[in-house]
Design a protein around this motif. Sequence first.
Motif, short mmCIF file in Angstrom:
data_model
loop_
_atom_site.label_atom_id
_atom_site.label_comp_id
_atom_site.label_asym_id
_atom_site.label_seq_id
_atom_site.Cartn_x
_atom_site.Cartn_y
_atom_site.Cartn_z
N ARG A 133 10.47 3.01 6.89
CA ARG A 133 9.79 2.59 8.01
C ARG A 133 10.44 3.02 9.38
NH1 ARG A 133 11.56 -3.02 5.11
NH2 ARG A 133 9.51 -3.70 4.26
N ILE A 134 9.41 4.06 9.58
CA ILE A 134 9.81 4.60 10.98
C ILE A 134 9.09 4.26 11.79
CG2 ILE A 134 10.27 6.40 11.89
CD1 ILE A 134 12.38 5.95 9.59
N PRO A 135 9.64 4.29 13.04
CA PRO A 135 8.78 3.48 14.33
C PRO A 135 8.03 4.56 15.09
CG PRO A 135 11.18 2.89 14.88
CD PRO A 135 11.25 3.58 13.64
N HIS A 136 6.97 3.93 15.80
CA HIS A 136 6.10 5.35 15.53
C HIS A 136 5.02 4.82 16.79
CE1 HIS A 136 3.38 3.03 13.19
NE2 HIS A 136 2.49 3.46 14.10
N VAL A 137 6.03 3.32 17.22
CA VAL A 137 4.87 2.88 18.30
C VAL A 137 6.04 2.68 20.14
CG1 VAL A 137 3.70 0.50 19.03
CG2 VAL A 137 3.09 1.50 17.33
N HIS B 239 6.99 10.11 11.73
CA HIS B 239 7.29 9.01 11.09
C HIS B 239 7.15 9.94 9.65
CE1 HIS B 239 6.63 5.22 8.78
NE2 HIS B 239 5.53 6.04 8.09
N ASN B 240 6.59 10.48 9.18
CA ASN B 240 6.97 10.78 7.79
C ASN B 240 7.58 11.90 7.58
OD1 ASN B 240 4.42 9.49 6.50
ND2 ASN B 240 3.10 10.78 6.81
N ALA B 241 7.77 12.95 8.43
CA ALA B 241 8.86 14.27 8.68
C ALA B 241 10.04 13.24 8.90
CB ALA B 241 8.59 15.05 9.91
N TYR B 242 10.25 12.56 9.32
CA TYR B 242 12.14 11.58 9.04
C TYR B 242 12.51 11.64 8.25
CZ TYR B 242 15.20 8.67 10.42
OH TYR B 242 17.03 8.13 11.00
N ALA B 243 11.79 11.65 7.02
CA ALA B 243 12.47 11.80 5.79
C ALA B 243 13.08 13.27 5.67
CB ALA B 243 11.86 11.30 4.38
#
Length: 811
Positions: free
Chosen positions: A453-457, A471-475
């Motif tokens: 659940r990484i914010p993108h807005v 968002h995906n790369a954060y993991a």
Amino acid sequence: MKFNDGFWLLKDGVKPYFGLQVTQVKQDRDGYSLQVATKPIRHRGDTLGGPLLGVRVHSPSEGIIGVKIDHFKHLDPTPSIPLFPDDKAISKVSFSKSPASADTSVLSAGSVSVEITENPYTLTFKSPSGRVLTSAGYKHQALYDIPYKWTIGSAANSSCLAQDISSNPNKGNSTPEMVRYIHSELNISPGELVYGLGEQFGAFVKNGQAVSIWNRDGGTSSEQAYKCVPFYITNRNYGVFINHPGEVEVEVGSEKVSRVGVSVAGESLEYFVIYGDTPLEILEKYTRLTGRPALLPAWTFGLWLSTSFLTNYDSKTVSGFLQGMKDRHCPVRVFHLDCFWMKQYEWCSFTFDPDNFPDPKSYLSELKQTYGVKICVWINPYISQISPIFEEGVKGGFFIKRKDGTPWQWDLWQPGLAVVDFTNPAASKWYLDKLESLIALGVDTFKTDFGERIPHVDVVYHDGSDPMRMHNAYAVIYNELVFNLLKKHFGEGEAVLFARSAHAGGQRFPVHWGGDCESTFEAMAETLRGGLSLTLSGFAFSSHDIGGFEGRPPPEIYHRWVAFGLFSSHSRLHGSHTYRVPWEYGEEAAKYMAKFVATKHRLMPYLYNLAIHAHLTGHPIQRAMFLEFIQDRTTHHLDRQYMFGPSLLVAPVFVPENEESEYYLPAGRWTSFFHPERTLIGPVWVKEKVPIDEIPVWVKPNTILCLGPEGTGRPDYDLDKGIEVRLYEVDEGETVTTEIPSGKGETIAGSISVERKDGEIRVGVEGSVELAAIAVHIHGVSVKEIVGGTKTGQGNVVSVEKGARDIVIKL
């Protein structure tokens, strides 16, 4: 993203700009650069106005061809997926013209080629024999302007709305008129099946599905996934990797039933077609492109036990768990303390709750000395505003920020939590310093939870990264940071995580487990489908919550899941509201568990050799059946059984004890692992009632299976000593060889070769390997005499003289 209304029409308001005609071809060292017009060019006047697509067709490595489609050119955005992180890109290509047409250019990259036609513009990918693998036909590549209303449900929808309001504050709640997408399609041939796309819990075969590559924390019972990977593999000798870390929407025969459509919001899309003679070869090339799994220490293959989530525990409870497991011959190798090792509401504070753990350093040291366990603790990248370190993060600027400069916060999971911004080097150091303190207390590894659940807005990163791409790369960034810290402290080959989120390249930092599942047979099947999809996406290792996470499993489901879990690469007992120690489900449960724990320990020479090969080649340990039996069309749909490496077939039980379980054995004479007197000739479907303390495990013909000695009580021992060699259905005239690892890094201690010829079996031993016994499981054959050992009187099991190198078994 679906742009069409049926096959012929477009949705209302959609404006397409199809790549129709190549107007220029330039050749360079490793490919072609094309100018592709989106309208017919009949004369010079037609070149005025309208989008022009730049298409780069190239090869970064043998067997791989890349296609990059650009509209507006700009500097490469961040973050990107690292390519060849462990290796160098070596491109050897050849160029030619098709003999059939002067306007057809051909690029060959070893075993795969692509034909490019200019008018109409098409791409056709071919195998070495000239067989068409797939193609991007006329109008298969396009730029789309799509009305905002059709993006509802996508991540791009909320992102575009926020950006529009931010740049036009007077517009209130108005929405942008159009959203720009790049789209490309590849054909699906009759009989072609698509798999992978990360850990997907729905139908194993992806045909007919719309899959969003966008990590979410949605459990295992929905279309959402924790580990979305923009890579799919087919049963037609190729895979496709979409090189984009943001939201990728994939329509697998779900918009146009004979095509895979891929779309991203933006101006650029790149994908790679990867050819292989076998599915394992495709995975080998894909993991060379995105990274190979790290080699894990042998101790990680033992039993992991968790305190569970909402259960009550303190130092006394923890000690009771470990002593109880030891007394019941279910030795724990890794003990995991879940969230409440910290005070409630303070996650993460990285501080042991002093009420329950007043002297954590002494306590952890005592646990390790008394029970021989490694210690794992739960962490995540979210910091509650009640955490004592929250203000440190705010003052240091260590959190992801809103556009007004304040930390991005919400109340989902923890009160007012903020998210650590790992693009800020100072924030990463601050976070790692907290983990360093835990390592100093005696912690050996971390469960790196969350990261989806990484914010993108309405957010800003320290380094200016695009929030949609982050968002995906954060993991991957999060897990890499923690993994490298452990590697720094404990050395190469000693680092391990227990991670939930991932993306392309995340396979480099194992292990990953399947997330929150219910305690049902249905959820157990979901877990297996998710794991098999993950290991078809470049990940070598897979784990899950034995017994299911949510609720308390009935004893029968617990028993079945224990067997499945201990025939997984990594095995962890974990739950939400109840403990998962076996005596909670009756003392018989402990006896069943002890049997499977001991079996996994004995299998370590086999399993650790697989781990080394996974590190070197990217081949997974748990394998979908078609990976090993691509010629057997029945295996292409199987998702309730799997191969555990190349030699063992495992068929978990998903039905109540009074019902028949069903599974499939491919061609050949198979031998039951637990009951070697039982053999079956495939291909055959097996229907049987499986006793509650068993799991069907079958050994493939022409197998040498090496087992360690009984009673080690742990997975990390000298894997080359005291070995029992089991020979299964070795054919006359065949020679079979296997390597024996030492159990320490990549070192191979030696090998065992077996030749059956003229009524004899010759066993050769190389290196430091020391055999204890040989068991011959060949239908209708009995051992008469052995040179280099003695017959034990127990069937076809013979003991081996210490130090024997060349042994002859006369049949």
